[in-house]
Design an enzyme around this catalytic site. Structure first.
Site, mmCIF file in Angstrom:
data_model
loop_
_atom_site.group_PDB
_atom_site.id
_atom_site.type_symbol
_atom_site.label_atom_id
_atom_site.label_comp_id
_atom_site.label_asym_id
_atom_site.label_seq_id
_atom_site.Cartn_x
_atom_site.Cartn_y
_atom_site.Cartn_z
ATOM 1 N N CYS A 197 0.827 -1.210 0.000
ATOM 2 C CA CYS A 197 0.000 0.000 0.000
ATOM 3 C C CYS A 197 0.860 1.258 0.000
ATOM 4 C CB CYS A 197 -0.901 -0.014 1.232
ATOM 5 S SG CYS A 197 -2.243 1.167 1.125
ATOM 6 N N ASP A 223 -7.263 -3.357 10.528
ATOM 7 C CA ASP A 223 -6.095 -2.493 10.687
ATOM 8 C C ASP A 223 -6.019 -2.078 12.156
ATOM 9 O OD1 ASP A 223 -3.900 -0.926 10.068
ATOM 10 O OD2 ASP A 223 -4.941 0.316 8.600
HETATM 11 O O1 LIG Z 1 -0.983 4.835 4.453
HETATM 12 C C1 LIG Z 1 -1.536 5.938 4.504
HETATM 13 O O2 LIG Z 1 -0.900 7.003 4.486
HETATM 14 C C2 LIG Z 1 -3.022 6.010 4.616
HETATM 15 C C3 LIG Z 1 -3.623 7.262 4.624
HETATM 16 C C4 LIG Z 1 -4.988 7.369 4.740
HETATM 17 C C5 LIG Z 1 -5.758 6.242 4.846
HETATM 18 C C6 LIG Z 1 -5.184 4.984 4.847
HETATM 19 C C7 LIG Z 1 -3.816 4.859 4.722
HETATM 20 N N1 LIG Z 1 -3.236 3.605 4.729
HETATM 21 C C8 LIG Z 1 -4.036 2.425 4.699
HETATM 22 C C9 LIG Z 1 -3.383 1.141 4.528
HETATM 23 O O3 LIG Z 1 -3.947 0.260 3.872
HETATM 24 C C10 LIG Z 1 -2.089 0.809 5.208
HETATM 25 O O4 LIG Z 1 -1.411 -0.110 4.422
HETATM 26 C C11 LIG Z 1 -2.434 0.180 6.549
HETATM 27 O O5 LIG Z 1 -2.967 1.150 7.393
HETATM 28 C C12 LIG Z 1 -1.180 -0.432 7.215
HETATM 29 O O6 LIG Z 1 -0.217 0.529 7.403
HETATM 30 P P1 LIG Z 1 1.136 0.132 8.156
HETATM 31 O O7 LIG Z 1 0.807 -0.158 9.556
HETATM 32 O O8 LIG Z 1 2.011 1.313 7.999
HETATM 33 O O9 LIG Z 1 1.684 -1.080 7.443
#
Ligand SMILES: O=C(O)c1ccccc1NCC(=O)[C@H](O)[C@H](O)COP(=O)(O)O
Length: 212
Positions: free
Chosen positions: A8, A130
């Site tokens: 992502c 999440d």
């Molecule tokens: O990643 C972002 O900046 C974001 C911004 C706004 C809404 C969602 C967002 N991310 C969503 C995702 O799918 C991420 O991959 C998920 O939250 C996991 O993140 P991480 O813990 O950093 O792997």
């Protein structure tokens, strides 16, 4: 059954190519200006052209307006829409209007939070579990926070689902083993700095996932 992975928050050609080459099943483009991973409509259009047909393009949105969705779907050639901070009714309405599969993010800290998935039944096609972020957080995701994966063990999942939140190359095997996830999602765990994806970490994450 093999485990699939969504990378992502991709915003460069080099890291998108790394995700595709490493075998990602999905790539995610974030359409939310406060995010360090935000892509413009023009960037999304250029990136989307690099994605082969067997890889799903997922647009990530926070309570989006219809106009943004329409532009992003067209430019990013989106195959699915991931929604944060929307009601089940709004998620269902977006799915009906766009005719695209909708993924609904459910923020989890405790067992009770999993009820959010039940509320999405009939409104979305997939749940993305999440980690819950602090109330004053600028972003609803991409914070590198994880939750207790064992919460998912005895839960009767109402929909197909993916595990997200705080995953990285070092912990994804344990996360899959504990949660039983068959689709994992990662963002900051494959970055070298906030919003800066790292091709080597993406390759490492995907190699581990492929070995599970
Ligand atoms: O990643 C972002 O900046 C974001 C911004 C706004 C809404 C969602 C967002 N991310 C969503 C995702 O799918 C991420 O991959 C998920 O939250 C996991 O993140 P991480 O813990 O950093 O792997």
């Amino acid at each position: 059954m093999p485990v699939s992975a969504k990378i992502c928050g991709l915003s460069t050609a080099e890291t998108l190519d790394a995700a595709v080459a490493g075998g990602a099943s999905h790539v995610g483009f974030v359409f939310f200006p406060p995010s360090p991973r935000h892509v413009t409509i023009e960037q999304a259009a250029a990136l989307a052209q690099r994605v082969p047909a067997h890889v799903g393009r997922v647009g990530v949105f926070v309570d989006p307006e219809d106009a943004l969705l329409d532009q992003a779907i067209r430019a990013g050639r989106l195959d699915a829409i991931q929604l944060h901070r929307v009601t089940p009714a709004r998620a269902a309405s977006i799915g009906s209007r766009t005719r695209l599969p909708v993924w609904g993010a459910v923020a989890v800290k405790t067992r009770a939070d999993l009820d959010g998935a039940n509320a999405l039944r009939g409104a979305v096609q997939r749940v993305l579990y999440d980690a819950k972020v602090p109330e004053d957080a600028k972003l609803p995701g991409g914070m590198g926070l994880r939750f207790d994966w064992s919460l998912l063990q005895d839960f009767a999942h109402p929909l197909p689902w993916a595990l997200s939140g705080g995953l990285d190359p070092a912990n994804v095997a344990e996360a899959v083993s504990i949660s039983g996830a068959r689709l994992v999602d990662v963002s900051s765990g494959v970055e070298s700095a906030s919003g800066i994806k790292d091709a080597g970490k993406i390759a490492s994450f995907l190699k581990t996932v492929a070995s599970l």
